[in-house]
Design an enzyme around this catalytic site. Sequence first.
Site, short mmCIF file in Angstrom:
data_model
loop_
_atom_site.label_atom_id
_atom_site.label_comp_id
_atom_site.label_asym_id
_atom_site.label_seq_id
_atom_site.Cartn_x
_atom_site.Cartn_y
_atom_site.Cartn_z
N HIS A 1 2.19 -0.12 -10.94
CA HIS A 1 0.90 0.01 -10.64
C HIS A 1 0.36 0.70 -11.65
CE1 HIS A 1 1.42 -0.79 -6.10
NE2 HIS A 1 1.68 -2.21 -6.84
N HIS B 1 7.16 11.01 -3.53
CA HIS B 1 7.22 9.39 -2.89
C HIS B 1 7.23 8.57 -4.07
CE1 HIS B 1 2.93 8.84 -3.74
NE2 HIS B 1 2.95 10.06 -3.40
#
Length: 275
Positions: free
Chosen positions: A146, A101
């Site tokens: 992130h 993902h």
Amino acid sequence: MGKLAARILFSITFFLVLVSRILPATSQEVEDEKEFDYNPNGEKGPAQWGRIHPDEWGACSNGSMQSPIDLLDERVDVVSHLGRLNRSYRPGNATLRNRGHDMMLKWERGAGTIQINGTEYILNQCHWHSPSEHTINGKKFALEAHMVHESLDGKVAVVGIMYKIGRPDSFLSSLTKQLQSVAGSYERDTVVGVVDPRNIKIGSRKYYRYIGSLTIPPCTENVLWTMVKKVRTATRDQVRLLRVAVHDDSDTNARPLQAINSRSVKLFRPEDKDD
Ligand SMILES: *[C@@H]1O[C@H](CO)[C@@H](O)[C@H](O)[C@H]1NC(C)=O
Ligand SMILES: *[C@@H]1O[C@H](CO)[C@@H](O)[C@H](O)[C@H]1NC(C)=O
Ligand SMILES: *[C@@H]1O[C@H](CO)[C@@H](O)[C@H](O)[C@H]1NC(C)=O
Ligand SMILES: *[C@@H]1O[C@H](CO)[C@@H](O)[C@H](O)[C@H]1NC(C)=O
């Protein structure tokens, strides 16, 4: 090899396999892509995440402080007391993995710390979403990095950096070869060697701060978010390399925006204007 040596080796191997099964995964984020996806209408899409494993992932549906959110200028409290981001990063050996993902760069032994309000958080990994998950005044950008940190007592702090299409990002340029080679090697760690997180540029002292969650299951809350205000640039090719984990059916690995509810969002802006 003698019979005895073979038996000892077998026992050791058996023991190691056993230990690796028993020990809990250290990462708090789910690593297996097959359990959830980003298809907005699918059975495993973001609206269903909380129902897939109600006990562990319930916060995805029922949480009240979920991420990402829209960072709306009219709603933020501008403050000057949060302080500069105190990053004490250092180079560390890293591996790159296509998690199915997303793409994740992981420092096996951490890569230094960030200190926020007296707590030290160790930098463990960095991964990318495309398009961006957070928005600024409703605007989405091409990419969001992130940087995931964790304190010794398990508190999570994420530093997010957004990118629009433009000039190359030097840190991503330094990873081009490795990103290309890992593109097809799903769920296998590829050794990258020493990566210095100080090369992940921020280039601004202004940032948003709020309390949110992980943006993938289990959507754990009480994550301390720092979103850098300056939107940086990366080339179309750099974004494309990070999108190999983004699947055609959804064309995104960004979770939809979540309700702010009663949370406050602070924008740190230093008083002196030398930014
Ligand atoms: C969310 O909360 C509702 C009401 O309390 C409950 O019925 C439902 O099972 C919860 N869903 C999840 C995924 O935890
Ligand atoms: C990275 O790994 C190599 C080989 O194991 C080791 O020699 C080196 O000291 C490590 N570097 C860092 C910064 O940890
Ligand atoms: C920055 O962090 C380091 C280590 O985490 C700490 O020793 C230092 O006091 C911090 N500096 C400020 C200005 O907070
Ligand atoms: C910093 O930590 C102190 C003590 O834990 C707490 O009272 C305070 O609200 C925190 N400040 C911010 C800006 O989070």
